[in-house]
Design a protein around this motif. Structure first.
Motif, PDB file in Angstrom:
ATOM      1  N   VAL A  46      38.123  32.837  33.352  1.00  0.00           N
ATOM      2  CA  VAL A  46      38.300  34.248  33.749  1.00  0.00           C
ATOM      3  C   VAL A  46      37.916  35.207  32.630  1.00  0.00           C
ATOM      4  O   VAL A  46      37.714  36.400  32.877  1.00  0.00           O
ATOM      5  CB  VAL A  46      39.746  34.526  34.214  1.00  0.00           C
ATOM      6  CG1 VAL A  46      40.113  33.630  35.384  1.00  0.00           C
ATOM      7  CG2 VAL A  46      40.754  34.365  33.086  1.00  0.00           C
ATOM      8  N   VAL A 219      41.514  39.989  36.508  1.00  0.00           N
ATOM      9  CA  VAL A 219      41.992  38.974  35.556  1.00  0.00           C
ATOM     10  C   VAL A 219      43.461  38.671  35.784  1.00  0.00           C
ATOM     11  O   VAL A 219      43.890  37.504  35.784  1.00  0.00           O
ATOM     12  CB  VAL A 219      41.752  39.431  34.098  1.00  0.00           C
ATOM     13  CG1 VAL A 219      42.467  38.495  33.114  1.00  0.00           C
ATOM     14  CG2 VAL A 219      40.261  39.465  33.780  1.00  0.00           C
ATOM     15  N   ALA A 222      43.926  36.848  39.086  1.00  0.00           N
ATOM     16  CA  ALA A 222      43.557  35.434  38.963  1.00  0.00           C
ATOM     17  C   ALA A 222      44.714  34.617  38.405  1.00  0.00           C
ATOM     18  O   ALA A 222      44.895  33.444  38.750  1.00  0.00           O
ATOM     19  CB  ALA A 222      42.329  35.287  38.073  1.00  0.00           C
ATOM     20  N   TYR A 223      45.532  35.244  37.542  1.00  0.00           N
ATOM     21  CA  TYR A 223      46.729  34.560  37.041  1.00  0.00           C
ATOM     22  C   TYR A 223      47.717  34.316  38.174  1.00  0.00           C
ATOM     23  O   TYR A 223      48.312  33.247  38.282  1.00  0.00           O
ATOM     24  CB  TYR A 223      47.394  35.384  35.934  1.00  0.00           C
ATOM     25  CG  TYR A 223      48.768  34.870  35.580  1.00  0.00           C
ATOM     26  CD1 TYR A 223      48.924  33.694  34.843  1.00  0.00           C
ATOM     27  CD2 TYR A 223      49.913  35.534  36.008  1.00  0.00           C
ATOM     28  CE1 TYR A 223      50.188  33.210  34.535  1.00  0.00           C
ATOM     29  CE2 TYR A 223      51.170  35.061  35.701  1.00  0.00           C
ATOM     30  CZ  TYR A 223      51.306  33.892  34.967  1.00  0.00           C
ATOM     31  OH  TYR A 223      52.560  33.407  34.674  1.00  0.00           O
ATOM     32  N   CYS A 295      34.116  39.883  33.243  1.00  0.00           N
ATOM     33  CA  CYS A 295      35.431  39.250  33.399  1.00  0.00           C
ATOM     34  C   CYS A 295      35.981  39.463  34.813  1.00  0.00           C
ATOM     35  O   CYS A 295      36.620  38.562  35.365  1.00  0.00           O
ATOM     36  CB  CYS A 295      36.406  39.795  32.356  1.00  0.00           C
ATOM     37  SG  CYS A 295      35.970  39.352  30.664  1.00  0.00           S
ATOM     38  N   CYS A 296      35.724  40.620  35.397  1.00  0.00           N
ATOM     39  CA  CYS A 296      36.183  40.880  36.767  1.00  0.00           C
ATOM     40  C   CYS A 296      35.523  39.926  37.754  1.00  0.00           C
ATOM     41  O   CYS A 296      36.197  39.344  38.615  1.00  0.00           O
ATOM     42  CB  CYS A 296      35.874  42.330  37.153  1.00  0.00           C
ATOM     43  SG  CYS A 296      36.951  43.553  36.394  1.00  0.00           S
ATOM     44  N   SER A 299      36.787  36.418  37.369  1.00  0.00           N
ATOM     45  CA  SER A 299      38.147  36.293  37.900  1.00  0.00           C
ATOM     46  C   SER A 299      38.155  36.246  39.417  1.00  0.00           C
ATOM     47  O   SER A 299      38.944  35.512  40.025  1.00  0.00           O
ATOM     48  CB  SER A 299      39.008  37.463  37.400  1.00  0.00           C
ATOM     49  OG  SER A 299      39.112  37.433  35.989  1.00  0.00           O
ATOM     50  N   GLU A 302      37.321  32.850  40.340  1.00  0.00           N
ATOM     51  CA  GLU A 302      38.456  31.954  40.090  1.00  0.00           C
ATOM     52  C   GLU A 302      39.462  32.017  41.234  1.00  0.00           C
ATOM     53  O   GLU A 302      40.033  30.986  41.621  1.00  0.00           O
ATOM     54  CB  GLU A 302      39.134  32.333  38.771  1.00  0.00           C
ATOM     55  CG  GLU A 302      40.370  31.516  38.434  1.00  0.00           C
ATOM     56  CD  GLU A 302      40.082  30.067  38.073  1.00  0.00           C
ATOM     57  OE1 GLU A 302      41.056  29.320  37.840  1.00  0.00           O
ATOM     58  OE2 GLU A 302      38.890  29.668  38.024  1.00  0.00           O
TER      59      GLU A 302
END
Length: 488
Positions: A46, A219, A222-223, A295-296, A299, A302
């Motif tokens: 991510v 991000v 995604a967590y 990163c977006c 994520s 992901e």
């Protein structure tokens, strides 16, 4: 592969921030280390650019100041709890962690066995640790934990636990998985240190959620997808907002337990050094994102991968429908669907045309190759060979593996090992390819292209064998699949 995270900046900033936190408390800092210390592949997916061992490398910058304590719940040892990503029981994983940390130059001083009630299997585990020159300590169940603060912060509470002897200013408390008692170990130590007149502090290091990113940043979402089985939920930290007027993100369990922690700190110190759960954290990852859109997008991908993992776990009776519903909701919030994963669309389209199982694999430059079930190969083996041919510029009609090698393997499987399926799996294909590479330059060229598959995306229209799945993982290919068996 585009980079969205400055890993070197992170290593420098993170180690400096931990040094600052140590200095605020005086003698010692107990740092609860959440998540994986090394092989943190979720973070590297991510936050493209984040090295899987970044947290380990950061700690190595503090190697002369740090020592490690590993916590493990006695019930997890007794019940043979398994880390599903590794297939290891928690007790075996502790032994693995001890050896890995030591091999990297970190000082592992002790193991704390929490929730100890005289479980029978503990003695054998303790003997194994002591054979490695690791000290073992016991922490016991505390009645009324975590809400009966007066009892917890007393000689009958934390006072009954063994005091863990430590010698360095930074004590990193880690564990094989959640529920191992990391926080309780830290707080128990604060109680004992305070009674001995030692100024010790506590901080928490969790990479996710990232406190200084928006609540619905991909991000952080995604967590939530990664912890859907735990039903963790990101939320605004109300204590931080009230104290500072600043919006930060934390997750529900930390926010819920904060009032109790604040009361425990007051019982130990006479005051609480933190005004919010966010204050307790030391994570600097949010300051090291250098390309937010990269990163977006990583994520969002992901979240889709996690959705497929959940569907497969449900098919195997290892997940609940609620977990799947949670991921479906996250996909809607992130405004993504399975069709945003290119390999899914291609694999399904080819499978519909060919009326067989298909795997599509996207190379680093965006080219997509496919492999289907044939008399000789399963879809995983076929796509593997097609991918390394494409990478090596080898014509599709060229045979990388001679029938001289394929036929004996098929005979071995069907005539001597009792298999009804003569098709070659990925590990068998790679062995045969390695043998051919000794005399065939094209096979040698194809074999040398295997490292270029790392980080590639793939999707299968059927569930694969465990053997094929493991080979994809070892090659670093990010695989998803439909929760459908190829045969009845």
């Amino acid at each position: 592969m585009k980079i969205g995270f400055d890993n070197q900046k992170y290593l420098t900033m993170q180690s400096e921030h931990i040094r600052e936190r140590i200095s605020k408390f005086g003698d010692k800092l107990y740092l609860e280390f959440g998540g994986k210390l090394f092989d943190d592949y979720h973070a590297s997916r991510v936050l493209p650019g984040f090295a899987p061992d970044s947290k380990l490398q950061m700690l190595l910058q503090l190697v002369d100041q740090a020592e490690m304590i590993i916590s493990i719940n006695a019930d997890d040892i007794e019940n043979n709890k398994v880390r599903h990503d590794l297939g290891l029981t928690y007790d075996l994983d502790v032994l693995r962690l001890v050896k890995v940390y030591r091999s990297k130059g970190l000082y592992v001083s002790s193991v704390v066995i929490t929730q100890y009630k005289g479980q029978k299997s503990i003695e054998s585990f303790k003997n194994k640790l002591e054979a490695l020159d690791i000290k073992v300590y016991y922490h016991y169940p505390i009645e009324g934990y975590p809400h009966n603060v007066e009892h917890i912060v007393s000689d009958a509470g934390y006072g009954q636990n063994d005091y863990v002897e430590t010698t360095r200013p930074l004590v990193v408390v880690t564990a094989p998985g959640p529920g191992s008692g990391k926080m309780a170990t830290c707080l128990s130590q604060l109680y004992h240190e305070n009674k001995r007149g030692i100024k010790a502090g506590y901080a928490k290091f969790e990479t996710f959620p990232i406190w200084n990113l928006p609540l619905k940043h991909p991000v952080n979402m995604a967590y939530e997808a990664a912890t859907a089985d735990l039903q963790d939920v990101n939320m605004i930290d109300p204590f931080h907002l009230e104290a500072y007027g600043v919006t930060t993100v934390n997750y529900n369990r930390d926010v819920e337990i904060y009032p109790v922690l604040a009361a425990i700190f007051e019982g130990i110190y006479g005051y609480c050094p933190y005004k919010s759960p966010t204050d307790m954290g030391v994570n600097m990852a949010g300051n090291c994102i250098c390309d937010d859109e990269v990163c977006c997008e990583a994520s969002r991908q992901e979240i889709i991968r996690r959705y497929y993992q959940s569907l497969n776990r449900l098919a195997l009776d290892e997940a609940s429908k609620q977990e799947v519903y949670t991921l479906e909701l996250l996909m809607k919030q992130a405004k993504v669907s399975v069709n945003d994963r290119r390999v899914v669309t291609v694999a399904k389209q080819v499978a519909e045309e060919r009326k067989c199982a298909v795997i599509a694999l996207e190379l680093a430059d965006g080219r997509i190759v496919t492999g289907k079930t044939t008399d000789l190969l399963g879809p995983a083996s076929a796509v593997l060979l097609n991918a390394i041919k494409e990478l090596g510029g080898i014509a599709d009609e060229m045979h990388l593996i001679s029938p001289t090698y394929i036929n004996p393997i098929q005979n071995l499987k069907t005539r001597y090992l009792g298999s009804s399926n003569p098709r070659l799996h990925m590990d068998e294909v790679l062995i045969a390819l390695s043998m051919c590479a000794a005399t065939d330059s094209l096979a040698k060229l194809a074999l040398e292209k295997l490292p270029e598959l790392k980080g590639c995306q793939a999707h299968s229209t059927v569930m694969l064998t465990e053997g094929d799945f493991k080979v994809f993982k070892k090659l670093g290919v990010e695989l998803t699949n439909d929760p459908i068996y190829e045969t009845k």
